[in-house]
Design a protein around this motif. Structure first.
Motif, PDB file in Angstrom:
ATOM      1  N   TRP A  35       5.655  45.741   6.418  1.00 22.55           N
ATOM      2  CA  TRP A  35       6.820  46.320   5.752  1.00 22.55           C
ATOM      3  C   TRP A  35       8.110  45.774   6.364  1.00 22.55           C
ATOM      4  CZ3 TRP A  35      10.938  49.376   7.337  1.00 22.55           C
ATOM      5  CH2 TRP A  35      11.713  49.936   6.318  1.00 22.55           C
ATOM      6  N   ILE A  36       8.155  45.670   7.699  1.00 22.15           N
ATOM      7  CA  ILE A  36       9.351  45.149   8.366  1.00 22.15           C
ATOM      8  C   ILE A  36       9.561  43.670   8.025  1.00 22.15           C
ATOM      9  CG2 ILE A  36      10.365  44.605  10.621  1.00 22.15           C
ATOM     10  CD1 ILE A  36       9.041  47.177  11.669  1.00 22.15           C
ATOM     11  N   ILE A  37       8.482  42.895   8.022  1.00 19.59           N
ATOM     12  CA  ILE A  37       8.594  41.469   7.679  1.00 19.59           C
ATOM     13  C   ILE A  37       9.154  41.306   6.269  1.00 19.59           C
ATOM     14  CG2 ILE A  37       7.261  39.375   7.214  1.00 19.59           C
ATOM     15  CD1 ILE A  37       5.376  40.235   9.499  1.00 19.59           C
ATOM     16  N   ASN A  38       8.633  42.093   5.321  1.00 22.09           N
ATOM     17  CA  ASN A  38       9.117  42.000   3.939  1.00 22.09           C
ATOM     18  C   ASN A  38      10.565  42.461   3.832  1.00 22.09           C
ATOM     19  OD1 ASN A  38       6.651  41.042   3.009  1.00 22.09           O
ATOM     20  ND2 ASN A  38       5.859  43.090   2.587  1.00 22.09           N
ATOM     21  N   TRP A  39      10.901  43.526   4.540  1.00 20.75           N
ATOM     22  CA  TRP A  39      12.288  44.016   4.526  1.00 20.75           C
ATOM     23  C   TRP A  39      13.233  42.948   5.070  1.00 20.75           C
ATOM     24  CZ3 TRP A  39      15.543  44.729   8.747  1.00 20.75           C
ATOM     25  CH2 TRP A  39      16.766  45.358   8.467  1.00 20.75           C
ATOM     26  N   ALA A  40      12.829  42.301   6.159  1.00 17.70           N
ATOM     27  CA  ALA A  40      13.672  41.260   6.757  1.00 17.70           C
ATOM     28  C   ALA A  40      13.884  40.101   5.778  1.00 17.70           C
ATOM     29  CB  ALA A  40      13.050  40.765   8.057  1.00 17.70           C
ATOM     30  N   GLN A  41      12.825  39.696   5.099  1.00 13.22           N
ATOM     31  CA  GLN A  41      12.945  38.605   4.123  1.00 13.22           C
ATOM     32  C   GLN A  41      13.905  38.985   2.994  1.00 13.22           C
ATOM     33  OE1 GLN A  41       8.845  37.986   3.002  1.00 13.22           O
ATOM     34  NE2 GLN A  41       8.482  36.514   4.654  1.00 13.22           N
ATOM     35  N   GLU A  42      13.795  40.217   2.503  1.00  8.45           N
ATOM     36  CA  GLU A  42      14.659  40.672   1.407  1.00  8.45           C
ATOM     37  C   GLU A  42      16.122  40.734   1.829  1.00  8.45           C
ATOM     38  OE1 GLU A  42      12.999  44.415   0.384  1.00  8.45           O
ATOM     39  OE2 GLU A  42      11.189  43.561  -0.530  1.00  8.45           O
ATOM     40  N   ASN A  43      16.374  40.911   3.146  1.00 13.21           N
ATOM     41  CA  ASN A  43      17.740  41.053   3.635  1.00 13.21           C
ATOM     42  C   ASN A  43      18.230  39.819   4.394  1.00 13.21           C
ATOM     43  OD1 ASN A  43      18.719  44.086   3.186  1.00 13.21           O
ATOM     44  ND2 ASN A  43      16.518  44.121   3.616  1.00 13.21           N
ATOM     45  N   ASN A  44      17.511  38.704   4.243  1.00 16.00           N
ATOM     46  CA  ASN A  44      17.904  37.425   4.855  1.00 16.00           C
ATOM     47  C   ASN A  44      18.086  37.533   6.366  1.00 16.00           C
ATOM     48  OD1 ASN A  44      18.015  35.987   2.338  1.00 16.00           O
ATOM     49  ND2 ASN A  44      19.948  37.047   1.909  1.00 16.00           N
ATOM     50  N   ILE A  45      17.171  38.266   7.004  1.00 11.48           N
ATOM     51  CA  ILE A  45      17.173  38.409   8.456  1.00 11.48           C
ATOM     52  C   ILE A  45      15.995  37.616   9.019  1.00 11.48           C
ATOM     53  CG2 ILE A  45      16.854  40.037  10.372  1.00 11.48           C
ATOM     54  CD1 ILE A  45      18.206  42.157   8.563  1.00 11.48           C
ATOM     55  N   ASP A  46      16.283  36.732   9.962  1.00  8.57           N
ATOM     56  CA  ASP A  46      15.218  35.934  10.566  1.00  8.57           C
ATOM     57  C   ASP A  46      14.227  36.838  11.281  1.00  8.57           C
ATOM     58  OD1 ASP A  46      16.292  33.556   9.677  1.00  8.57           O
ATOM     59  OD2 ASP A  46      17.431  33.195  11.519  1.00  8.57           O
ATOM     60  N   CYS A  47      12.945  36.641  11.004  1.00  8.67           N
ATOM     61  CA  CYS A  47      11.903  37.471  11.614  1.00  8.67           C
ATOM     62  C   CYS A  47      10.697  36.597  11.929  1.00  8.67           C
ATOM     63  CB  CYS A  47      11.505  38.600  10.670  1.00  8.67           C
ATOM     64  SG  CYS A  47      10.212  39.687  11.310  1.00  8.67           S
ATOM     65  N   VAL A  48      10.251  36.647  13.178  1.00  6.14           N
ATOM     66  CA  VAL A  48       9.110  35.861  13.627  1.00  6.14           C
ATOM     67  C   VAL A  48       8.063  36.798  14.204  1.00  6.14           C
ATOM     68  CG1 VAL A  48       8.323  34.094  15.248  1.00  6.14           C
ATOM     69  CG2 VAL A  48      10.535  33.837  14.109  1.00  6.14           C
ATOM     70  N   LYS A  49       6.801  36.585  13.850  1.00  4.61           N
ATOM     71  CA  LYS A  49       5.691  37.309  14.460  1.00  4.61           C
ATOM     72  C   LYS A  49       5.047  36.398  15.498  1.00  4.61           C
ATOM     73  CE  LYS A  49       1.601  37.901  12.520  1.00  4.61           C
ATOM     74  NZ  LYS A  49       0.486  38.381  11.654  1.00  4.61           N
ATOM     75  N   ASP A  50       4.948  36.864  16.742  1.00  2.00           N
ATOM     76  CA  ASP A  50       4.357  36.016  17.771  1.00  2.00           C
ATOM     77  C   ASP A  50       2.835  36.137  17.769  1.00  2.00           C
ATOM     78  OD1 ASP A  50       3.669  38.324  19.158  1.00  2.00           O
ATOM     79  OD2 ASP A  50       5.080  38.020  20.796  1.00  2.00           O
ATOM     80  N   LYS A  51       2.186  35.464  18.705  1.00  5.79           N
ATOM     81  CA  LYS A  51       0.722  35.385  18.715  1.00  5.79           C
ATOM     82  C   LYS A  51       0.054  36.744  18.885  1.00  5.79           C
ATOM     83  CE  LYS A  51       0.764  30.744  20.756  1.00  5.79           C
ATOM     84  NZ  LYS A  51       0.408  29.917  21.951  1.00  5.79           N
ATOM     85  N   ILE A  52       0.707  37.661  19.581  1.00  5.30           N
ATOM     86  CA  ILE A  52       0.097  38.942  19.894  1.00  5.30           C
ATOM     87  C   ILE A  52       0.385  39.999  18.836  1.00  5.30           C
ATOM     88  CG2 ILE A  52       1.934  40.033  21.239  1.00  5.30           C
ATOM     89  CD1 ILE A  52      -1.770  39.770  22.286  1.00  5.30           C
ATOM     90  N   GLY A  53       1.375  39.731  17.956  1.00  2.00           N
ATOM     91  CA  GLY A  53       1.724  40.683  16.912  1.00  2.00           C
ATOM     92  C   GLY A  53       3.076  41.335  17.081  1.00  2.00           C
ATOM     93  N   ASN A  54       3.845  40.927  18.099  1.00  2.00           N
ATOM     94  CA  ASN A  54       5.220  41.399  18.242  1.00  2.00           C
ATOM     95  C   ASN A  54       6.097  40.773  17.161  1.00  2.00           C
ATOM     96  OD1 ASN A  54       4.593  42.740  20.714  1.00  2.00           O
ATOM     97  ND2 ASN A  54       4.814  40.797  21.808  1.00  2.00           N
ATOM     98  N   LEU A  55       7.169  41.468  16.828  1.00  2.00           N
ATOM     99  CA  LEU A  55       8.162  40.922  15.902  1.00  2.00           C
ATOM    100  C   LEU A  55       9.467  40.669  16.646  1.00  2.00           C
ATOM    101  CD1 LEU A  55       7.662  43.227  12.774  1.00  2.00           C
ATOM    102  CD2 LEU A  55       6.675  40.968  13.196  1.00  2.00           C
TER     103      LEU A  55
END
Length: 485
Positions: A35-55
């Motif tokens: 949900w956070i990843i999709n929200w970030a994409q919709e609001n043009n906010i850079d979002c990266v998920k690392d290997k362990i699952g952190n955002l």
């Protein structure tokens, strides 16, 4: 929660309402993460998920703030799933139902997830608000904090560029946290042997329920009963009849004080009246012992189906002694900070495993501000359980965060707090495992602090957050971001 939209912290409440609608117990954070990843994409906010699952989400500095010190806001994705025994709720599928109760927000007989959902909501609100003034900003949202600090352990050095680190996982408005306890898990496998029951005997379930429980760090000094310890004490003092244990279990999470425990015992039916009398006496005794800290709990004896087996006499004695004599609760207080526990342990969970290996799995969590004391306690518990045949292993060791009241971010927040509210905040150390201790090892240059609104009884169905304190928390967060030079 609609009426909270008129409060100064309305942006937080809007995000928190969305967060409550998404199941997120520890180790099951996929829905909230997506949900956070999709929200970030919709609001043009850079979002990266690392290997362990952190955002890791990033936002450029406000106009005129490009040269300010870069800041990291941090929270965690997961919540502790606890409910009252009579509440039907599936934490994997059902939303949390917030309830306004006077000056507080609580849930409908489950944990609320204000720990750390309010912090997460505030981080997202900062990212969403173009009017908040701040320097270069990163938001770190870690995974699986409550059951193993998996995200903090797995965060790699060099992933974040900020220099000032603000953790949002503290639980008392008006206090700024500059240090925390470290912790270590003591895991025990206590083997047992069993023998068949006699079909002429009867079985009874003894239960302790209705205890308050709570966070095994911040609530450990409140004098609350530990259901596992008290059940073991009841069994040790149950001399009205010769009996043997068939099964025993209690607790559910290593970082929560156990609220319930149950045992099935087998004895001759002629002793039922004597057992009932003793149980009633022990209920009165425990009620008197915990009259200041526990308001509603019961010790009950109920007939049940006869199990096929019981523990042998030696295994029975080993189990009772191992649990009844296990060190539990506060060991020492911190002389440098008022009312702060220095070292403690929590006998958290007992489960019974049968099959190829017959054994009781016992979990104890030790916390301490002092690394040496933490390991001494672990060694003492190791020797304790070994004398009853237990196989003991320690795991999940994480360091504490050494207090630094002279840090720059502390001075900034102290000034802003006094300007906003007319008095100074308290510098505190929390007897809980904030992720800050782990971050210190990988990012030793970070200037760190932790703060939050007032949250009572986290990790229990009594969890609640003070609504007015969220307003103050939001005001301080915005003022701090603006003031960091």
């Amino acid at each position: 929660m609609q009426q909270l939209q008129s409060h100064p912290a309305a942006p937080i409440w809007s995000f928190f309402q969305n967060i409550c609608a998404i199941p997120r117990p520890s180790k099951h954070e996929e829905q909230i993460r997506n949900w956070i990843i999709n929200w970030a994409q919709e609001n043009n906010i850079d979002c990266v998920k690392d290997k362990i699952g952190n955002l890791i989400l990033t936002k450029p500095a406000s106009a005129g703030y490009q040269d300010k010190t870069p800041v990291i806001l941090q929270c965690h994705l997961d919540m502790v799933p606890q409910k009252n025994n009579d509440k039907v709720h599936n934490f994997l599928t059902d939303p949390i139902i917030p309830v306004i109760d006077g000056e507080w927000l609580r849930a409908d007989h489950t944990t609320l997830g204000a720990d750390n959902g309010i912090g997460m909501a505030s981080c997202l609100a900062v990212l969403a608000d173009s009017d908040i003034e701040h320097g270069p900003l990163e938001v770190l949202i870690t995974t699986d904090e409550e059951t193993g600090m998996t995200g903090a352990f797995g965060l790699e050095a060099g992933q974040l560029q900020g220099k000032v680190f603000i953790n949002t996982d503290s639980e008392q408005e008006g206090e700024l946290y500059v240090g925390c306890a470290g912790g270590i898990n003591v895991n025990v496998l206590l083997p047992f042997e069993k023998m068949e029951t006699d079909i002429t005997e009867s079985a009874y379930q003894i239960s302790i329920s209705g205890l308050k429980g709570g966070h095994s760090g911040v609530d450990i000094n409140l004098g609350r009963a530990n259901a596992i310890k008290e059940l073991a004490n009841v069994l040790m003092n149950l001399d009205a009849a010769p009996f043997l244990i068939s099964s025993l279990s209690g607790g559910s999470l290593r970082n929560a004080i156990p609220r319930e425990a149950h045992a099935v015992i087998v004895c001759d039916a002629q002793y039922q009246n004597s057992l009932e009398t003793v149980i009633n006496t022990l209920q009165v005794s425990l009620s008197d012992k915990y009259r200041e800290s526990e308001s509603k709990f019961t010790v009950t004896l109920q007939p049940c189906d006869l199990p096929s087996s019981v523990l042998t006499h030696q295994s029975h004695d080993n189990l009772i002694n191992a649990l009844a004599h296990c060190d539990n609760g506060v060991f020492s207080m911190d002389d440098n900070f008022p009312n702060v526990v220095e070292t403690s342990s929590n006998l958290a969970v007992v489960t019974q495993q049968s099959g190829l290996m017959n054994q009781f799995a016992i979990q104890v969590l030790i916390r301490s501000q002092i690394e040496e004391d933490k390991h001494k306690c672990a060694e003492k518990l190791t020797m304790h359980f070994k004398q009853y045949g237990g196989r003991v292993a320690t795991e999940g060791n994480y360091p504490g965060w050494t207090p630094n009241k002279e840090s720059t971010i502390y001075q900034v927040m102290e000034t802003q707090y006094q300007s906003l509210f007319g008095n100074k905040p308290k510098a505190m150390v929390i007897h809980a495992g904030l992720e800050c201790g782990l971050f210190c090892e990988k990012y030793p240059h970070w200037d760190m602090i932790s703060f939050g609104p007032t949250i009572k009884f986290p990790h229990s169905p009594d969890e609640k957050v003070e609504i007015a304190s969220v307003d103050n928390y939001w005001a301080l967060l915005k003022a701090t971001l603006k003031a960091i030079d």
